[in-house]
Structures are given as C-alpha cells and as structure tokens.
Design an enzyme around this catalytic site. Structure first.
Site, mmCIF file in Angstrom:
data_model
loop_
_atom_site.group_PDB
_atom_site.id
_atom_site.type_symbol
_atom_site.label_atom_id
_atom_site.label_comp_id
_atom_site.label_asym_id
_atom_site.label_seq_id
_atom_site.Cartn_x
_atom_site.Cartn_y
_atom_site.Cartn_z
ATOM 1 N N TYR A 33 0.866 -1.189 0.000
ATOM 2 C CA TYR A 33 0.000 0.000 0.000
ATOM 3 C C TYR A 33 0.891 1.224 0.000
ATOM 4 O O TYR A 33 1.849 1.290 0.762
ATOM 5 C CB TYR A 33 -0.882 0.019 1.263
ATOM 6 N N GLU B 6 -0.203 4.971 -0.489
ATOM 7 C CA GLU B 6 -0.884 6.250 -0.754
ATOM 8 C C GLU B 6 0.120 7.391 -0.733
ATOM 9 O O GLU B 6 1.003 7.440 0.116
ATOM 10 C CB GLU B 6 -1.978 6.489 0.289
ATOM 11 N N ASP C 115 -7.043 12.732 -25.249
ATOM 12 C CA ASP C 115 -7.190 11.361 -24.741
ATOM 13 C C ASP C 115 -6.631 10.446 -25.822
ATOM 14 O O ASP C 115 -7.282 10.192 -26.848
ATOM 15 C CB ASP C 115 -8.676 11.085 -24.473
ATOM 16 N N THR D 156 -4.811 5.256 -21.520
ATOM 17 C CA THR D 156 -4.667 3.960 -20.884
ATOM 18 C C THR D 156 -3.312 3.410 -21.303
ATOM 19 O O THR D 156 -2.645 3.954 -22.186
ATOM 20 C CB THR D 156 -5.784 2.980 -21.322
ATOM 21 N N LYS E 32 -3.594 -0.595 -24.548
ATOM 22 C CA LYS E 32 -4.081 -0.783 -25.922
ATOM 23 C C LYS E 32 -2.866 -0.868 -26.852
ATOM 24 O O LYS E 32 -2.102 -1.810 -26.749
ATOM 25 C CB LYS E 32 -5.063 0.348 -26.269
ATOM 26 N N ARG F 223 -3.262 -3.295 -17.660
ATOM 27 C CA ARG F 223 -4.486 -2.507 -17.551
ATOM 28 C C ARG F 223 -4.239 -1.376 -16.567
ATOM 29 O O ARG F 223 -4.158 -1.587 -15.361
ATOM 30 C CB ARG F 223 -5.642 -3.375 -17.041
HETATM 31 N N1 DSN Z 1 -12.458 0.175 -23.578
HETATM 32 C C1 DSN Z 1 -12.573 1.210 -24.532
HETATM 33 C C2 DSN Z 1 -12.562 0.676 -25.928
HETATM 34 O O1 DSN Z 1 -12.869 -0.489 -26.148
HETATM 35 O O2 DSN Z 1 -12.270 1.434 -26.831
HETATM 36 C C3 DSN Z 1 -13.779 1.998 -24.270
HETATM 37 O O3 DSN Z 1 -13.828 2.391 -22.927
#
Ligand code: DSN
Length: 405
Positions: A49, A51, A195, A221, A224, A230
């Site tokens: 942990y 924080e 984004d 994120t 991808k 994740r």
């Molecule tokens: N998970 C994203 C996507 O599939 O593009 C959407 O939040």
C-alpha cells in the site's frame, strides 16, 4: 501453485490462454502483453500500500516502491516528451474523471466528441457522470466524410465556451489534428485534453503525430496499442502538474496499484526500444492493408479507410447488423466488437457496425501481405453468418495460420 490451491480458476485461466491463442484477436482496445509485463503484473508488489507520491507517502516501507514509481514517471516523461507524468490512475475513465476534478466545478461546460461519433463515455456522454454533472456539449463527424470538421468544432467552441475540450476517443480511424484543436482551445482560453488511449503506442512509436506541445494535458490507458498492463497515465505540463496529482490522490483514489505501476514501467521501457517503432508502423500498415482489402470486397468503411490501428465498418450495405456479424465472426475465430457508426439509426446494444483493430494481430506477427486473407475470412464469415459448417471451416483456417506464427 494456483492449480493446487484453486483448480477451478487455474483451469479457467488455462482455457482463456488457449482461447486467446487460437483466435485472431481484433478488438481495437486489446493487445497481447509481453512475458515481462505479465511477470511484473503478477509480482509481490501487489502486497503493498503506498498512498501518496514518491518521497511523500502515508505508509512506511516505500524504499523500493518509490524507485519503481519514479522509474515509471521518468520513462513516461522521456517517451512522450512531457514535463510531468502521473502513473497512478486505475484506468482510463478514472484518469479522465481526474481531469474534471482538477479543472472544473459541477455544472461547468466541457466539450468532447459524442460517443456514437467515436468519442468516449467520459468525454461528456449523457449516461456518464461527466454528462450528468457537467454541461457537456458534443461535437460530431460530418455525415458526408465521417471525419471531424474543425470549422464545426471551432463554431461550437466559440458558442459554448467550454473550460475543457477533449479530443480523441474510442472509434476514430483518422489522424487527430492536435494543432487545430490547440488553436481553438487557445482562442477561448480552454484547457485542451488529448485522450490518446487508443493511439498511445502509435504516438510512442512515431506512427501518429504527438499531442505533446499542443495539449497541456494528455490522458491515456496503458493497455491498448501501448501494450502494457491494464492501467492509465496523465501526462501534463508543469503548470497543471499539482492540480492533476491532487485530483488523482487524494481526490479520487487511495493507494495506487504498485504491481501495475511496475508493469507500466516495463511497457514504457519496451516502447522506447527501436523494435517498438517498427511495431507501431506495422500496426498502421496492417490496418491500411486490411482496409484496402475490405474496400475491394465492397465493405463500407467509416471515413473511407484508416490512418491508425482501427477500422470502423458500417454493415448496412451487407444487410446484416453489427451484433450478429460480430457473433458469427467470433465463431469463425475472429474476435472483435459490434459498434455504433456515426448517425446510426440502430440502438447502441444492436448497432450497425463492427470495429476492428490491428494492434493484437501485429503483436502475433501478422504482416500486411496477410491482410487480404483476413479480409477474405471476414467477408466469407459475414456472408455465411447462419452457416455453422462454413464458420467452422474458417475457424480451422484461422487456427492453422496462427499455428504457423
Ligand atoms: N475500452 C474502450 C474501448 O474499447 O475502446 C472503451 O472504454
């Protein structure tokens, strides 16, 4: 051993590994991480942990964790050329919520691309907290081109004067014009947030222009095209660093997931290697080759093609909806998602389109020369959506190809 402690879960994980191995995984937001990223994700760092931020924590025992998080921060700053990086957001939606908390009060105006046009829920769509608690105005794509018209974005921004403008999204097959968004934001003194969740790996690998220097705040994120665990990051200039850090912690989250932070650091290291540049460019080359092959087979692609990893297909002219097509393709060994297309007359849970991405299949080793074969399988599966033996034959061909890689 997991298989001794919990054989049921162990068996399910093995089954999922086998399922992933025999499928062409073309969900545009997915990828296959490296063994190194997986190892960091499954490490003892999950026990900790922490924080706070490196050097300023609320729990003891941070001698190692501070170094892990600092490495992730430094690598993110270097890779994306930004002043500051926060690597703690738990995923993309929480990262975007932190932006709202940092710069807006409830009821303030925010502008983003609408979800059915390719934006994201958290860019102000009405079912999201961002659309309920803020005055969200939404830009669209042009009906005739399937592409965002920057003059329309500018007119809407001038009329509504949002404090924050989001660019980027989840189903945008074309290059995002960061300089044009930046000049609109500057005119009305709004903060531009890029984004780049979908294209972060392409940006890192030089296969899509970077928002750095145009958008003072960038969210992404990490799982991808960037091919990490994740998780998510917020990158920003020095001026906005304190507001972003305070919004993430203590504004929205408690302890960061240190095992994820370590895996993000590993993914950033991998993305800074010369091979990753080649990978990013191959993702785009594969998508372009697949788009061309689909066009040759009479498919209607939103915007007429792609500049990145993503293809959005409107299946109306093929007399099938997105959901039955996606389900037939899954039975044929090709995994993707059904997706709304711009101005879709159908409902979001039963839309007109499918969305395909090439990040995962490029990781598996597929090349542009193999894309006509994939387009052929997609075409055959959609034409035989009710013909189980035909779908099984394609699934066998898919498995055979994947077995040779
Ligand atoms: N998970 C994203 C996507 O599939 O593009 C959407 O939040």
């Amino acid at each position: 051993m997991l298989s001794n402690v919990d054989p049921e879960i162990a068996t399910l994980i093995q089954a999922e590994a086998a399922r992933q191995a025999r499928k062409l995984r073309m969900i545009a937001s997915e990828n296959d991480v490296s063994a190194a990223v997986l190892e960091a994700t499954g490490s003892v760092l999950t026990n900790k942990y922490s924080e706070g931020y490196p050097g300023k924590r609320y729990y003891e025992g941070q001698q190692i964790i501070d170094q892990v998080e600092q490495l992730a921060i430094d690598r993110a700053k270097a890779l994306f050329g930004v002043d500051h990086a926060n690597v703690q957001p738990l995923s993309g939606a929480p990262a975007n919520l932190a932006v709202y908390l940092a710069f807006l009060q409830p009821g303030d105006t925010v502008m983003g691309m609408s979800l059915p046009m390719g934006g994201h829920l958290t860019h102000g769509w009405n079912v999201s907290a961002t659309g309920k608690w803020f005055n969200a105005v939404q830009y669209e794509v042009r009906k005739d081109t399937g592409v965002v018209d920057m003059d329309e974005v500018r007119s809407l921004a001038m009329a509504e004067r949002p404090k924050v403008i989001f660019c980027g999204g989840t189903a945008i097959p074309r290059t995002i014009d960061f300089p044009a968004f930046a000049s609109i934001a500057q005119e009305i003194d709004a903060i531009l947030v890029a984004d780049i969740a979908h294209i972060a790996g392409l940006v890192a690998g030089g296969a899509h222009p970077s928002p750095a220097g145009h958008a003072p705040v960038i969210t992404t994120t990490t799982h991808k095209t960037l091919r990490g665990p994740r998780g998510a990051m917020i990158l920003c200039d020095a001026e906005h660093a304190r507001a972003i850090d305070r919004a993430v912690f203590p504004g929205l989250q408690g302890g960061p997931h240190d095992h994820t932070t370590a895996a993000i650091a590993v993914a950033l290291h991998e993305a800074s290697q010369p091979e990753f540049r080649e990978y990013a460019h191959t993702i785009v080359a594969n998508a372009r080759a697949l788009a061309d092959a689909l066009l040759e087979r009479g498919f209607d692609l939103v915007s007429g093609g792609t500049d990145n990893h993503l293809i959005l297909v409107d299946l109306t002219s093929k007399q099938i909806a997105g959901k039955p097509a996606a389900q037939a393709l899954d039975r044929a060994g090709i995994e993707l998602n059904y997706n709304a297309v711009p101005f879709d007359p159908r409902k979001p849970f039963d839309p007109s389109g499918i969305r395909l991405g090439t990040a995962g299949i490029t990781t598996r080793g597929l090349k542009p020369s193999q894309m006509p074969l994939l387009a052929d399988w997609i075409d055959r599966a959609i034409a035989s959506a009710d013909n189980e033996p035909a779908l099984e034959r394609i699934a066998a061909e898919v498995e055979e190809l994947l077995g040779t890689l």
